[in-house]
Design an enzyme around this catalytic site. Structure first.
Site, PDB file in Angstrom:
ATOM      1  N   CYS A 115       0.980  -7.079   9.900  1.00 22.80           N
ATOM      2  CA  CYS A 115       2.033  -7.936  10.485  1.00 22.80           C
ATOM      3  C   CYS A 115       1.470  -9.137  11.237  1.00 22.80           C
ATOM      4  O   CYS A 115       2.200 -10.092  11.512  1.00 22.80           O
ATOM      5  CB  CYS A 115       2.899  -7.125  11.433  1.00 22.80           C
ATOM      6  SG  CYS A 115       3.654  -5.737  10.592  1.00 22.80           S
ATOM      7  N   HIS A 256       7.136 -12.281  14.877  1.00 19.63           N
ATOM      8  CA  HIS A 256       7.170 -11.388  13.718  1.00 19.63           C
ATOM      9  C   HIS A 256       8.532 -10.693  13.696  1.00 19.63           C
ATOM     10  O   HIS A 256       9.128 -10.431  14.737  1.00 19.63           O
ATOM     11  CB  HIS A 256       6.032 -10.372  13.854  1.00 19.63           C
ATOM     12  CG  HIS A 256       6.079  -9.290  12.839  1.00 19.63           C
ATOM     13  ND1 HIS A 256       6.162  -9.545  11.493  1.00 19.63           N
ATOM     14  CD2 HIS A 256       6.065  -7.933  12.966  1.00 19.63           C
ATOM     15  CE1 HIS A 256       6.189  -8.401  10.841  1.00 19.63           C
ATOM     16  NE2 HIS A 256       6.136  -7.409  11.707  1.00 19.63           N
ATOM     17  N   ASN A 286      11.750  -6.916   7.088  1.00 16.74           N
ATOM     18  CA  ASN A 286      10.384  -7.125   7.572  1.00 16.74           C
ATOM     19  C   ASN A 286       9.463  -7.388   6.377  1.00 16.74           C
ATOM     20  O   ASN A 286       9.134  -6.468   5.638  1.00 16.74           O
ATOM     21  CB  ASN A 286       9.934  -5.875   8.350  1.00 16.74           C
ATOM     22  CG  ASN A 286       8.495  -5.977   8.842  1.00 16.74           C
ATOM     23  OD1 ASN A 286       7.764  -6.913   8.502  1.00 16.74           O
ATOM     24  ND2 ASN A 286       8.087  -5.009   9.630  1.00 16.74           N
TER      25      ASN A 286
HETATM   26  C1  LIG Z   1      11.558   2.571  12.807  1.00 13.91           C
HETATM   27  C2  LIG Z   1      12.629   2.272  13.850  1.00 13.91           C
HETATM   28  C3  LIG Z   1      13.655   1.283  13.284  1.00 13.91           C
HETATM   29  C4  LIG Z   1      13.362   3.560  14.190  1.00 13.91           C
HETATM   30  O1  LIG Z   1      14.325   3.286  15.202  1.00 13.91           O
HETATM   31  P1  LIG Z   1      14.406   4.190  16.511  1.00 13.91           P
HETATM   32  O2  LIG Z   1      15.520   3.677  17.306  1.00 13.91           O
HETATM   33  O3  LIG Z   1      13.050   4.184  17.147  1.00 13.91           O
HETATM   34  O4  LIG Z   1      14.769   5.576  15.906  1.00 13.91           O
HETATM   35  P2  LIG Z   1      13.990   6.961  16.067  1.00 13.91           P
HETATM   36  O5  LIG Z   1      12.758   6.961  15.220  1.00 13.91           O
HETATM   37  O6  LIG Z   1      13.832   7.255  17.523  1.00 13.91           O
HETATM   38  O7  LIG Z   1      15.039   7.935  15.435  1.00 13.91           O
HETATM   39  C5  LIG Z   1      16.308   8.152  16.036  1.00 13.91           C
HETATM   40  C6  LIG Z   1      17.101   9.082  15.129  1.00 13.91           C
HETATM   41  O8  LIG Z   1      17.497   8.367  13.963  1.00 13.91           O
HETATM   42  C7  LIG Z   1      17.043   9.037  12.780  1.00 13.91           C
HETATM   43  N1  LIG Z   1      16.663   8.021  11.796  1.00 13.91           N
HETATM   44  C8  LIG Z   1      15.432   7.440  11.599  1.00 13.91           C
HETATM   45  N2  LIG Z   1      15.509   6.549  10.600  1.00 13.91           N
HETATM   46  C9  LIG Z   1      16.779   6.566  10.149  1.00 13.91           C
HETATM   47  C10 LIG Z   1      17.470   5.869   9.147  1.00 13.91           C
HETATM   48  N3  LIG Z   1      16.859   4.972   8.360  1.00 13.91           N
HETATM   49  N4  LIG Z   1      18.789   6.122   8.973  1.00 13.91           N
HETATM   50  C11 LIG Z   1      19.425   7.006   9.737  1.00 13.91           C
HETATM   51  N5  LIG Z   1      18.828   7.719  10.716  1.00 13.91           N
HETATM   52  C12 LIG Z   1      17.527   7.488  10.925  1.00 13.91           C
HETATM   53  C13 LIG Z   1      15.855   9.842  13.229  1.00 13.91           C
HETATM   54  O9  LIG Z   1      15.638  10.940  12.383  1.00 13.91           O
HETATM   55  C14 LIG Z   1      16.296  10.265  14.617  1.00 13.91           C
HETATM   56  O10 LIG Z   1      17.174  11.364  14.516  1.00 13.91           O
HETATM   57  P3  LIG Z   1      17.150  12.536  15.630  1.00 13.91           P
HETATM   58  O11 LIG Z   1      17.488  11.868  16.908  1.00 13.91           O
HETATM   59  O12 LIG Z   1      18.182  13.472  15.120  1.00 13.91           O
HETATM   60  O13 LIG Z   1      15.753  13.076  15.591  1.00 13.91           O
HETATM   61  C15 LIG Z   1      11.998   1.702  15.131  1.00 13.91           C
HETATM   62  O14 LIG Z   1      11.255   2.695  15.797  1.00 13.91           O
HETATM   63  C16 LIG Z   1      11.081   0.536  14.908  1.00 13.91           C
HETATM   64  O15 LIG Z   1      11.510  -0.532  14.503  1.00 13.91           O
HETATM   65  N6  LIG Z   1       9.792   0.680  15.258  1.00 13.91           N
HETATM   66  C17 LIG Z   1       8.830  -0.394  15.177  1.00 13.91           C
HETATM   67  C18 LIG Z   1       8.455  -0.667  13.770  1.00 13.91           C
HETATM   68  C19 LIG Z   1       7.384  -1.686  13.758  1.00 13.91           C
HETATM   69  O16 LIG Z   1       7.348  -2.580  14.587  1.00 13.91           O
HETATM   70  N7  LIG Z   1       6.442  -1.544  12.872  1.00 13.91           N
HETATM   71  C20 LIG Z   1       5.290  -2.399  12.914  1.00 13.91           C
HETATM   72  C21 LIG Z   1       5.485  -3.584  12.223  1.00 13.91           C
HETATM   73  S1  LIG Z   1       5.890  -3.276  10.577  1.00 13.91           S
END
Ligand SMILES: CC(C)(COP(=O)(O)OP(=O)(O)OC[C@H]1O[C@@H](n2cnc3c(N)ncnc32)[C@H](O)[C@@H]1OP(=O)(O)O)[C@@H](O)C(=O)NCCC(=O)NCCS
Length: 329
Positions: A115, A256, A286
């Site tokens: 990224c 980003h 992304n």
């Molecule tokens: C990946 C991301 C979108 C997930 O969002 P989040 O708010 O952190 O969500 P969580 O991982 O805490 O998951 C919350 C809940 O949603 C669920 N969930 C995860 N992905 C899901 C999806 N695509 N659809 C529906 N539910 C989802 C999880 O299983 C979890 O369920 P639970 O509470 O029953 O365990 C977020 O963490 C993110 O953007 N992280 C940074 C990514 C990044 O910057 N990467 C580097 C650059 S590429």
């Protein structure tokens, strides 16, 4: 004094739009969840079964960028190619792009900072230019991620985010005493967290790992999120201190595009007016290395008067950083 000036920018996004609703067909997710948790409404993916690869998207953006700069490919002294999804594992996508541009022996440097590929690439280009080694550099950042993500519920945290696209810029050495070009760069890496986003290619050969789904890219999304919202405000303050500038001196922040909530958090923490933080993740998702140059191209179209820009990024490695760039307008 030699300054690194971005003479042109260009983007290429594949025409196929993939709205969140389409992902509901492949995995347990919903349009509402994706939009609320990431800010994405749709992303661009290459057509199903398409043979287009990263170097093809890079070629399209690079061609436009060269035309806009008024350069021929033969004018280039160096190509820097940033991607985490090269066409082949060996060699990088740089030589393939070079060949598509019709060049014979122009040097190519492949970097793979994920990224932060644009940030690392621009810093390298700036150093080459300031050293006097090269005058004209193409920096191309591109990804075809849609063919390498896990579209089952198990892979949904990554596959709802990742998308295809390319952004290229032409950077030129310009002799001027004006305070323009790449004014300052700050880059960091913390390898301690390299397993927060990774793909172990060797696992492709182990059947039990395939059963576990470990042949797909893996991400601890929540951990990356927590680190990003801590490190990005830190690095903004670091680069502002280094250049003796204030938030008000920056006309536009081009971050980003990993998750709109990360960028909103940076705005809140540093009191940056939201209209100064450019986001297009709602339309493109992304595109990893390509997010910043794609966004830059759109910013220059939509806000032709912006002069001082801060590029900002965080991602796998983990790598993060910021660059302040001032246009010659
Ligand atoms: C990946 C991301 C979108 C997930 O969002 P989040 O708010 O952190 O969500 P969580 O991982 O805490 O998951 C919350 C809940 O949603 C669920 N969930 C995860 N992905 C899901 C999806 N695509 N659809 C529906 N539910 C989802 C999880 O299983 C979890 O369920 P639970 O509470 O029953 O365990 C977020 O963490 C993110 O953007 N992280 C940074 C990514 C990044 O910057 N990467 C580097 C650059 S590429």
């Amino acid at each position: 004094m030699r300054k690194s000036i971005i003479q042109s920018t260009a983007r290429y996004l594949p025409p196929r739009r993939v709205p969140n609703a389409e992902l509901e067909k492949y995995m347990d997710t919903s349009d509402e969840w994706i939009y609320k948790r990431s800010g994405i409404r749709e992303r661009r993916w290459i057509d199903e079964g398409s043979e287009l690869r990263t170097s093809d998207l890079a070629f399209m953006a690079s061609n436009i960028s060269l035309i806009k700069a008024g350069w021929k490919a033969e004018d280039l002294d160096l190509i820097i190619m940033a991607t985490q999804t090269p066409d082949l594992y060996i060699p990088g996508a740089g030589p393939i792009l070079q060949n598509k541009l019709g060049l014979e022996t122009t040097p190519c440097l492949d970097i793979r900072q994920q990224c932060t590929g644009f940030l690392y690439g621009l810093q390298v280009a700036d150093a080459y230019i300031k050293s006097g080694m090269y005058d004209k550099i193409l920096l191309s950042c591109a990804e075809v991620q849609s063919i390498g993500i896990n579209l089952t519920t198990r892979g949904r945290d990554m596959s709802i985010l990742f998308a295809d696209g390319a952004g290229s810029i032409c950077i030129e050495a310009v002799d001027t005493h004006k305070d323009v070009g790449v004014l300052s760069t700050v880059l960091h890496t913390q390898g301690e967290y390299h397993k927060n986003i990774y793909l172990d290619l060797s696992v492709g050969y182990k059947e039990e790992w395939i059963k576990e789904g470990l042949h797909w890219p893996q991400m601890k999304g929540r951990d990356v999120f927590i680190h990003a919202v801590k490190r990005l405000p830190e690095v903004v303050n670091e680069i502002l201190n280094q250049t003796n500038m204030k938030i008000d001196d920056i006309d536009m922040f081009i971050p980003h595009q990993a998750n709109v909530r990360i960028n909103d958090h940076v705005c809140k923490k540093l009191n940056i007016p939201p209209e100064k933080m450019f986001n297009n993740i709602d339309r493109y998702g992304n595109t990893t290395a390509a997010t910043i140059p794609i966004a830059l191209d759109e910013v220059l179209e939509q806000h032709p008067d912006v002069k001082t820009i801060m590029f900002l990024g965080y991602g796998a490695g983990e790598n993060w950083g910021a660059i302040i760039y001032r246009r010659m307008i």
